[in-house]
Design an enzyme around this catalytic site. Structure first.
Site, mmCIF file in Angstrom:
data_model
loop_
_atom_site.group_PDB
_atom_site.id
_atom_site.type_symbol
_atom_site.label_atom_id
_atom_site.label_comp_id
_atom_site.label_asym_id
_atom_site.label_seq_id
_atom_site.Cartn_x
_atom_site.Cartn_y
_atom_site.Cartn_z
ATOM 1 N N LYS A 13 -7.050 24.955 -3.963
ATOM 2 C CA LYS A 13 -6.882 26.010 -4.976
ATOM 3 C C LYS A 13 -8.020 25.939 -5.985
ATOM 4 O O LYS A 13 -8.707 24.925 -6.125
ATOM 5 C CB LYS A 13 -5.541 25.872 -5.704
ATOM 6 C CG LYS A 13 -5.333 24.534 -6.433
ATOM 7 C CD LYS A 13 -5.919 24.462 -7.831
ATOM 8 C CE LYS A 13 -5.579 23.137 -8.531
ATOM 9 N NZ LYS A 13 -6.310 22.963 -9.813
ATOM 10 N N PRO A 96 -11.908 17.309 -1.179
ATOM 11 C CA PRO A 96 -12.306 16.053 -1.830
ATOM 12 C C PRO A 96 -11.308 15.629 -2.901
ATOM 13 O O PRO A 96 -10.681 16.462 -3.558
ATOM 14 C CB PRO A 96 -13.682 16.379 -2.431
ATOM 15 C CG PRO A 96 -13.741 17.870 -2.507
ATOM 16 C CD PRO A 96 -12.884 18.396 -1.406
ATOM 17 N N VAL A 97 -11.176 14.312 -3.061
ATOM 18 C CA VAL A 97 -10.255 13.768 -4.064
ATOM 19 C C VAL A 97 -10.890 13.862 -5.444
ATOM 20 O O VAL A 97 -12.107 13.950 -5.590
ATOM 21 C CB VAL A 97 -9.887 12.302 -3.749
ATOM 22 C CG1 VAL A 97 -9.141 12.232 -2.432
ATOM 23 C CG2 VAL A 97 -11.129 11.415 -3.720
ATOM 24 N N GLY A 100 -10.074 18.494 -8.650
ATOM 25 C CA GLY A 100 -9.406 19.628 -9.282
ATOM 26 C C GLY A 100 -9.065 20.732 -8.305
ATOM 27 O O GLY A 100 -8.641 21.818 -8.711
ATOM 28 N N LEU A 101 -9.224 20.461 -7.002
ATOM 29 C CA LEU A 101 -8.951 21.461 -5.973
ATOM 30 C C LEU A 101 -7.541 21.352 -5.402
ATOM 31 O O LEU A 101 -7.166 22.143 -4.532
ATOM 32 C CB LEU A 101 -9.980 21.336 -4.839
ATOM 33 C CG LEU A 101 -11.412 21.730 -5.219
ATOM 34 C CD1 LEU A 101 -12.404 21.276 -4.148
ATOM 35 C CD2 LEU A 101 -11.528 23.229 -5.439
ATOM 36 N N GLY A 103 -5.879 18.814 -3.675
ATOM 37 C CA GLY A 103 -5.614 18.201 -2.379
ATOM 38 C C GLY A 103 -4.280 17.479 -2.274
ATOM 39 O O GLY A 103 -3.482 17.758 -1.365
ATOM 40 N N SER A 105 -1.613 17.790 -4.039
ATOM 41 C CA SER A 105 -0.488 18.714 -4.242
ATOM 42 C C SER A 105 -0.247 19.592 -3.029
ATOM 43 O O SER A 105 0.899 19.823 -2.623
ATOM 44 C CB SER A 105 -0.746 19.588 -5.482
ATOM 45 O OG SER A 105 -0.790 18.813 -6.649
ATOM 46 N N ASP A 138 1.312 20.948 -9.745
ATOM 47 C CA ASP A 138 0.767 22.040 -8.942
ATOM 48 C C ASP A 138 1.517 22.270 -7.636
ATOM 49 O O ASP A 138 1.290 23.284 -6.965
ATOM 50 C CB ASP A 138 -0.708 21.768 -8.613
ATOM 51 C CG ASP A 138 -1.617 21.841 -9.830
ATOM 52 O OD1 ASP A 138 -1.167 22.377 -10.867
ATOM 53 O OD2 ASP A 138 -2.763 21.365 -9.752
#
Length: 297
Positions: A13, A96-97, A100-101, A103, A105, A138
């Site tokens: 996201k 990637p960890v 803020g994308l 992963g 969640s 999230d």
């Protein structure tokens, strides 16, 4: 006939808007307004019945599987529905960890949806949402996927909007470093930044006015991420100078910066330059219209 295994695509996201308030609830978490949408960068999970709960990631995680959000989600589903969550879960990691994308969640949401399918549980069962919220702020969003406004601690679905399907984005972050959400919020507490106006973004989403939507992209947690990892600020400044860019912002608590682009060609060009000229991590993507997609094996 029993399902042999499920294959789930778990999308990442980006935050079109993130407003972290200085007020905190009883649990000590910040009040948050978050507007997110999924993108087609995704982890892939394979889940099959097993004699016990086992979670593995590729590449292999550097922490015990019991701490993985997917493992925790399976345990929580078992407790909520009185079942033994005996499954083997393999996660092929592409998100990637500490980026803020989302992963961890989205992986948790994928497990929740898969177990609901295995156990023939109605996905609208209120206990599903409760399990999602217990894992992370999230996670409930990923049960849906289209642009959504979440409130509370960022975990309460408030309003859904028409998808921005196909909108190209360029994703760039420092190659090796990241930012933990915990550290970003601690930095925010030391140097809080006021929230940007929210209503212009919501009005634009309701009208499906893309120009207005991307004109009001904002994240008041971004300065905290940049303070912890100054390379994020350099990436954002560089991306704002690139051609065919409509908006640039840090997603979530970082360390990834996303650029909304006019064309996929422009997004691809930004990513190539980021990788080849600067040595950053980069990936082009498109905005999606759904959360995790479950296929029967």
């Amino acid at each position: 006939m029993p399902v042999p295994f499920l294959l789930i695509t778990a999308p990442a996201k980006v935050n079109l808007y993130l407003g972290v308030h200085t007020q905190k609830g009883e649990r000590g978490y910040h009040q948050v307004d978050s507007v997110m949408t999924t993108i087609d960068l995704a982890d892939t999970l394979a889940i099959t019945p097993h004699e016990e709960l086992v979670v593995r990631t590729v590449p292999e995680a550097d922490f015990p599987m019991e701490e993985n959000t997917a493992y925790r989600a399976a345990v929580a589903m078992g407790k909520a529905f009185g079942r033994e969550p005996n499954f083997a879960i393999l996660i092929d990691k592409h998100i990637p960890v500490r980026s803020g994308l989302g992963g961890p969640s989205t992986d948790a949401a994928a497990v929740i949806m898969a177990l609901a399918r295995f156990w023939e549980i109605n996905p609208t069962d209120p206990k599903i949402d409760a399990v999602a919220r217990s894992i992370g702020a999230d996670v409930p969003f990923f049960l849906y996927g289209p642009p959504a406004h979440l409130v509370g601690f960022g975990d309460e679905m408030h309003e859904l909007f028409r998808p921005l399907t196909g909108t190209p984005v360029a994703l760039v972050k420092p190659l090796t470093s990241g930012v933990s959400a915990c550290d970003a919020y601690a930095q925010f507490d030391r140097e809080p930044v006021p929230v940007a106006p929210l209503e212009p973004m919501l009005d634009a989403l309701r009208a499906h006015d893309e120009n207005a939507i991307f004109a009001h992209v904002a994240n008041n947690l971004a300065p905290a991420a940049c303070a912890l990892e100054p390379e994020i600020a350099r990436i954002a400044a560089w991306m704002r100078e690139q051609p065919e860019v409509r908006a640039v912002e840090v997603t979530g608590s970082g360390a990834c910066v996303f650029a909304v682009c006019n064309t996929q060609m422009a997004a691809d060009a930004i990513v190539l330059d980021a990788i080849n000229e600067h040595g950053w991590w980069g990936q082009s993507a498109k905005m999606e219209k759904t959360g995790p997609f479950v296929a029967v094996g």
